[in-house]
Design an enzyme around this catalytic site. Structure first.
Site, PDB file in Angstrom:
ATOM      1  N   MET A  32      57.464  40.582  45.932  1.00  0.00           N
ATOM      2  CA  MET A  32      56.628  39.641  46.405  1.00  0.00           C
ATOM      3  C   MET A  32      55.690  40.100  46.768  1.00  0.00           C
ATOM      4  O   MET A  32      54.868  40.200  48.001  1.00  0.00           O
ATOM      5  CB  MET A  32      57.540  38.850  47.640  1.00  0.00           C
ATOM      6  CG  MET A  32      58.815  38.969  47.505  1.00  0.00           C
ATOM      7  SD  MET A  32      59.267  37.017  46.148  1.00  0.00           S
ATOM      8  CE  MET A  32      60.325  36.934  46.971  1.00  0.00           C
ATOM      9  N   ASN A  66      56.704  37.244  34.847  1.00  0.00           N
ATOM     10  CA  ASN A  66      57.241  36.876  36.696  1.00  0.00           C
ATOM     11  C   ASN A  66      58.613  35.614  36.441  1.00  0.00           C
ATOM     12  O   ASN A  66      58.048  35.133  35.508  1.00  0.00           O
ATOM     13  CB  ASN A  66      56.632  36.417  37.462  1.00  0.00           C
ATOM     14  CG  ASN A  66      56.685  36.244  39.025  1.00  0.00           C
ATOM     15  OD1 ASN A  66      57.508  36.873  39.491  1.00  0.00           O
ATOM     16  ND2 ASN A  66      56.355  35.328  39.201  1.00  0.00           N
ATOM     17  N   LEU A 121      49.958  41.214  42.355  1.00  0.00           N
ATOM     18  CA  LEU A 121      49.022  42.467  42.581  1.00  0.00           C
ATOM     19  C   LEU A 121      47.210  42.392  41.613  1.00  0.00           C
ATOM     20  O   LEU A 121      47.781  41.323  41.023  1.00  0.00           O
ATOM     21  CB  LEU A 121      49.894  43.068  41.008  1.00  0.00           C
ATOM     22  CG  LEU A 121      51.277  43.479  41.365  1.00  0.00           C
ATOM     23  CD1 LEU A 121      52.021  43.718  40.255  1.00  0.00           C
ATOM     24  CD2 LEU A 121      50.890  44.948  42.101  1.00  0.00           C
ATOM     25  N   HIS A 124      59.388  32.318  38.368  1.00  0.00           N
ATOM     26  CA  HIS A 124      58.880  32.146  39.822  1.00  0.00           C
ATOM     27  C   HIS A 124      59.935  30.349  40.246  1.00  0.00           C
ATOM     28  O   HIS A 124      59.572  29.681  39.148  1.00  0.00           O
ATOM     29  CB  HIS A 124      57.357  31.299  39.684  1.00  0.00           C
ATOM     30  CG  HIS A 124      56.942  31.019  40.830  1.00  0.00           C
ATOM     31  ND1 HIS A 124      56.759  31.268  42.589  1.00  0.00           N
ATOM     32  CD2 HIS A 124      56.465  29.006  41.033  1.00  0.00           C
ATOM     33  CE1 HIS A 124      55.901  29.900  43.049  1.00  0.00           C
ATOM     34  NE2 HIS A 124      56.595  29.505  42.282  1.00  0.00           N
ATOM     35  N   GLU A 153      45.298  37.880  36.575  1.00  0.00           N
ATOM     36  CA  GLU A 153      45.150  37.706  37.347  1.00  0.00           C
ATOM     37  C   GLU A 153      44.547  36.397  38.662  1.00  0.00           C
ATOM     38  O   GLU A 153      43.914  36.881  40.042  1.00  0.00           O
ATOM     39  CB  GLU A 153      43.260  38.098  37.674  1.00  0.00           C
ATOM     40  CG  GLU A 153      41.904  37.158  36.978  1.00  0.00           C
ATOM     41  CD  GLU A 153      42.282  36.516  36.170  1.00  0.00           C
ATOM     42  OE1 GLU A 153      43.223  37.228  34.833  1.00  0.00           O
ATOM     43  OE2 GLU A 153      41.653  35.946  34.855  1.00  0.00           O
ATOM     44  N   GLY A 180      68.133  41.041  45.060  1.00  0.00           N
ATOM     45  CA  GLY A 180      67.775  41.432  43.064  1.00  0.00           C
ATOM     46  C   GLY A 180      68.886  40.603  42.675  1.00  0.00           C
ATOM     47  O   GLY A 180      69.016  41.184  41.659  1.00  0.00           O
ATOM     48  N   ALA A 202      68.884  27.580  36.599  1.00  0.00           N
ATOM     49  CA  ALA A 202      67.796  27.876  35.832  1.00  0.00           C
ATOM     50  C   ALA A 202      66.824  29.354  35.611  1.00  0.00           C
ATOM     51  O   ALA A 202      66.950  30.136  34.946  1.00  0.00           O
ATOM     52  CB  ALA A 202      66.230  27.151  36.377  1.00  0.00           C
ATOM     53  N   GLU A 203      66.925  30.241  37.085  1.00  0.00           N
ATOM     54  CA  GLU A 203      66.129  31.788  36.748  1.00  0.00           C
ATOM     55  C   GLU A 203      67.051  32.863  36.069  1.00  0.00           C
ATOM     56  O   GLU A 203      66.449  33.089  35.622  1.00  0.00           O
ATOM     57  CB  GLU A 203      66.153  32.139  38.171  1.00  0.00           C
ATOM     58  CG  GLU A 203      65.505  31.063  39.302  1.00  0.00           C
ATOM     59  CD  GLU A 203      65.286  31.637  40.362  1.00  0.00           C
ATOM     60  OE1 GLU A 203      64.731  32.551  40.519  1.00  0.00           O
ATOM     61  OE2 GLU A 203      64.819  31.195  41.620  1.00  0.00           O
ATOM     62  N   GLU A 262      70.972  29.415  39.672  1.00  0.00           N
ATOM     63  CA  GLU A 262      72.613  29.675  39.426  1.00  0.00           C
ATOM     64  C   GLU A 262      71.852  28.789  37.650  1.00  0.00           C
ATOM     65  O   GLU A 262      72.318  28.809  36.638  1.00  0.00           O
ATOM     66  CB  GLU A 262      73.212  29.058  39.534  1.00  0.00           C
ATOM     67  CG  GLU A 262      73.830  29.678  40.709  1.00  0.00           C
ATOM     68  CD  GLU A 262      75.087  29.100  41.636  1.00  0.00           C
ATOM     69  OE1 GLU A 262      75.602  29.557  42.423  1.00  0.00           O
ATOM     70  OE2 GLU A 262      75.354  27.589  41.477  1.00  0.00           O
TER      71      GLU A 262
HETATM   72  C1  GAR Z   1      64.083  33.932  43.573  1.00  0.00           C
HETATM   73  O1  GAR Z   1      63.999  32.438  43.575  1.00  0.00           O
HETATM   74  C2  GAR Z   1      62.165  34.354  42.524  1.00  0.00           C
HETATM   75  O2  GAR Z   1      62.674  32.960  41.843  1.00  0.00           O
HETATM   76  C3  GAR Z   1      61.451  34.192  43.824  1.00  0.00           C
HETATM   77  O3  GAR Z   1      61.847  35.265  44.552  1.00  0.00           O
HETATM   78  C4  GAR Z   1      63.859  35.508  44.548  1.00  0.00           C
HETATM   79  C5  GAR Z   1      64.189  36.612  44.498  1.00  0.00           C
HETATM   80  O4  GAR Z   1      65.697  36.416  44.364  1.00  0.00           O
HETATM   81  N1  GAR Z   1      59.883  34.912  43.258  1.00  0.00           N
HETATM   82  C6  GAR Z   1      59.233  34.200  44.202  1.00  0.00           C
HETATM   83  O5  GAR Z   1      59.242  33.650  44.445  1.00  0.00           O
HETATM   84  C7  GAR Z   1      58.199  35.076  43.745  1.00  0.00           C
HETATM   85  N2  GAR Z   1      56.720  34.030  43.616  1.00  0.00           N
HETATM   86  P1  GAR Z   1      66.220  38.086  43.983  1.00  0.00           P
HETATM   87  O6  GAR Z   1      65.682  39.100  45.034  1.00  0.00           O
HETATM   88  O7  GAR Z   1      67.427  37.681  44.004  1.00  0.00           O
HETATM   89  O8  GAR Z   1      65.742  37.906  42.310  1.00  0.00           O
END
Ligand code: GAR
Length: 212
Positions: free
Chosen positions: A103, A120, A106, A122, A160, A24, A192-193, A190
């Site tokens: 993960m 989402n 849907l 990615h 979808e 998370g 990007a996401e 750090e």
């Molecule tokens: C993150 O890197 C996210 O982008 C990725 O899982 C990690 C979750 O970390 N998501 C995917 O791969 C979805 N296809 P977090 O629980 O620390 O946010």
């Protein structure tokens, strides 16, 4: 009911549900962005985990956000699992669903209920290293194995097709020769996401509040 043109959001903030499965850190980035006023058009009112004991649930509790766990196995079928998700989202009058490390793929019948209302994050530059089987650390392993020199993260709408919805935001991140999947994963988070997910969330919430 979610959808374009208002609903629960009218007049106030868009009501956000965050779907999680693990640590998370992206949920934390959203909570922090809300505290800092980067997310100001929306409010996280619900966290749903499909994994019992996910650390993300503790983060929600610490932030005083209502959290629920819905297990696919307990639900029995994918249909029943998604129906339970839908019930929770409806009960909580959710306007925007943010998948932050969720993960579970849907079904098309679920995503069709929320057009342009599920986003989402990615951990790659879509269309590279995405789709079925590309999640979490595997994405970074694949990028290193291929030998690309630049990767990054993408926020996109969910439809979808796994990782196939319209792209909202992307940010590139450099790959270094000495990178391991774990080191690269941390840099992508750090640099990007944790930046583009809150930004995209605010943008969509702002549109929802404006009734777009
Ligand atoms: C993150 O890197 C996210 O982008 C990725 O899982 C990690 C979750 O970390 N998501 C995917 O791969 C979805 N296809 P977090 O629980 O620390 O946010």
């Amino acid at each position: 009911m979610l959808g374009k043109g208002g609903g629960a959001a009218s007049g106030g903030k868009a009501r956000i549900a965050v779907l999680v499965s693990g640590g998370g850190t992206n949920l934390q980035a959203l909570i922090d962005a809300q505290d800092k006023g980067i997310i100001k058009s929306g409010e996280i009112v619900l966290v749903i985990s499909n994994k019992a004991g996910a650390y993300a649930l503790e983060r929600a509790a610490k932030a005083g956000i209502k959290a629920e766990t819905v297990l696919r196995k307990e639900a029995g079928t994918q249909e029943a699992f998604e129906e339970r998700l839908h019930e929770l989202l409806s009960e909580n009058r959710i306007d925007l669903i943010v998948m932050a490390g969720f993960m579970s793929i849907l079904s098309g019948s679920f995503t069709a209920r929320y057009p342009d209302r599920i986003i989402n994050i990615h951990p790659s530059l879509i269309p590279s290293f995405c789709g079925k089987g590309f999640y979490g650390l595997h994405v970074h392993e694949a990028a290193l194995e291929y030998g690309v020199k630049v990767t990054g993260a993408t926020v996109h709408f969910v439809n979808e097709i796994p990782d196939g919805g319209r792209i909202i935001k992307q940010k590139a991140v450099e790959i270094l020769d000495c990178d391991t999947p774990e080191v690269l994963q941390k840099r992508v988070m750090e640099k990007a996401e944790w930046i583009i997910l809150p930004e995209a969330t605010e943008e969509i919430c702002e549109e929802i509040v404006r009734g777009k």
